[in-house]
Design an enzyme around this catalytic site. Structure first.
Site, PDB file in Angstrom:
ATOM      1  N   SER A  73     -95.968  61.797 -97.530  1.00  0.00           N
ATOM      2  CA  SER A  73     -96.722  60.911 -98.427  1.00  0.00           C
ATOM      3  C   SER A  73     -98.133  61.445 -98.605  1.00  0.00           C
ATOM      4  CB  SER A  73     -96.797  59.490 -97.853  1.00  0.00           C
ATOM      5  OG  SER A  73     -97.658  58.676 -98.639  1.00  0.00           O
TER       6      SER A  73
ATOM      7  N   TYR B 141     -99.669  53.537 -91.233  1.00  0.00           N
ATOM      8  CA  TYR B 141     -98.707  54.207 -92.125  1.00  0.00           C
ATOM      9  C   TYR B 141     -99.081  55.675 -92.282  1.00  0.00           C
ATOM     10  CZ  TYR B 141     -96.234  55.444 -96.425  1.00  0.00           C
ATOM     11  OH  TYR B 141     -95.441  56.075 -97.357  1.00  0.00           O
TER      12      TYR B 141
END
Length: 249
Positions: free
Chosen positions: A146, A159
């Site tokens: 990501s 995250y």
């Protein structure tokens, strides 16, 4: 000179998180190029639908209900590929989840979920595939990461931490490998998926959905990046790809 189809055709590819979004797009695109795909995800009904769609196009597909937080499920998934097609050429660790909140909100359950799926789930996928790759003396690990781990922002600390852990692990494995097993990290930005649906924080869910409406690119762009990494000559390793909307900050 070989075409992309000639380079991809016949390759056996295991994909986690394959029932929707990026995983489903990767599976469909690879099958269009003649790859044999083995799909893993928790939602059996979605896996069945996708497998039926691929079979209807005349392409080879298998699937297994897979929870990446259970190492045994990954072993079963990879073994299904070996039992059905005789080998595994690529594993794509795509399954992921995001719970976005301030760290001092102390969403410990959310932290555990992200660590179990985003971090341990990838390690379990690698652990299932590496012994097969060593036997074959070749293989390719592709981890979907990501851009959140590249640009650190509030509400995404844990995250982003799980995603950056995968970058660190991937780079360490690259150096440990003798070149027989290639490893690639692909970091998508904002992509049109159902990613936001799993977010518990209603405010963050709304923000993510609004960002998707304004910015998001089609997940097929990520599938194209996977194909680019896969089609390289055996002695060429694509280390990291960042792919995001051109207007994303």
């Amino acid at each position: 000179m070989e075409t992309t189809k000639e380079k991809i055709e016949g390759k056996v590819v295991v994909i986690t998180g394959a029932s929707s979004g990026i995983g489903a797009s990767i599976a469909l695109k690879l099958s269009q190029y003649g790859a044999k795909v083995v799909l893993g995800a928790r939602r059996k009904d979605k896996l069945e639908e996708l497998a039926a769609q691929i079979k209807k196009s005349g392409n080879d597909v298998e699937y297994s209900t897979t929870d990446v937080t259970k190492s045994k499920d990954l072993i079963i998934l990879v073994q299904k590929a070996v039992d059905t097609f005789g080998r595994v050429d690529v594993i794509i660790n795509n399954a992921g989840v995001s719970q976005l909140s301030r760290i001092d909100d102390l969403d410990i359950d959310g932290w555990d979920q992200m660590i179990d799926i985003n971090l341990k789930g990838v390690l379990y996928g690698m652990a299932a595939a590496i012994p097969i790759f060593k036997q074959q003396k070749r293989g390719h690990i592709i981890n979907i990461i990501s851009t959140s781990g590249i640009k650190i922002v509030p509400m995404q600390g844990v995250y982003a931490g799980t995603k950056n852990a995968i970058r660190t692990i991937g780079e360490a494995f690259r150096q440990e490998s003798n070149g027989e097993i290639r490893i690639t990290g692909i970091s998508p930005g904002v992509v049109k998926t159902d990613f936001a649906n799993g977010i518990k924080n209603d405010q963050m869910k709304l923000i993510i959905k609004e960002n998707m409406e304004k910015l998001a690119i089609d997940p097929v762009a990520i599938a194209n990046a996977v194909i680019y990494a896969m089609e390289q000559p055996i002695d060429v390793e694509i280390g990291d790809i960042v792919i995001r909307p051109a207007i994303q900050n």
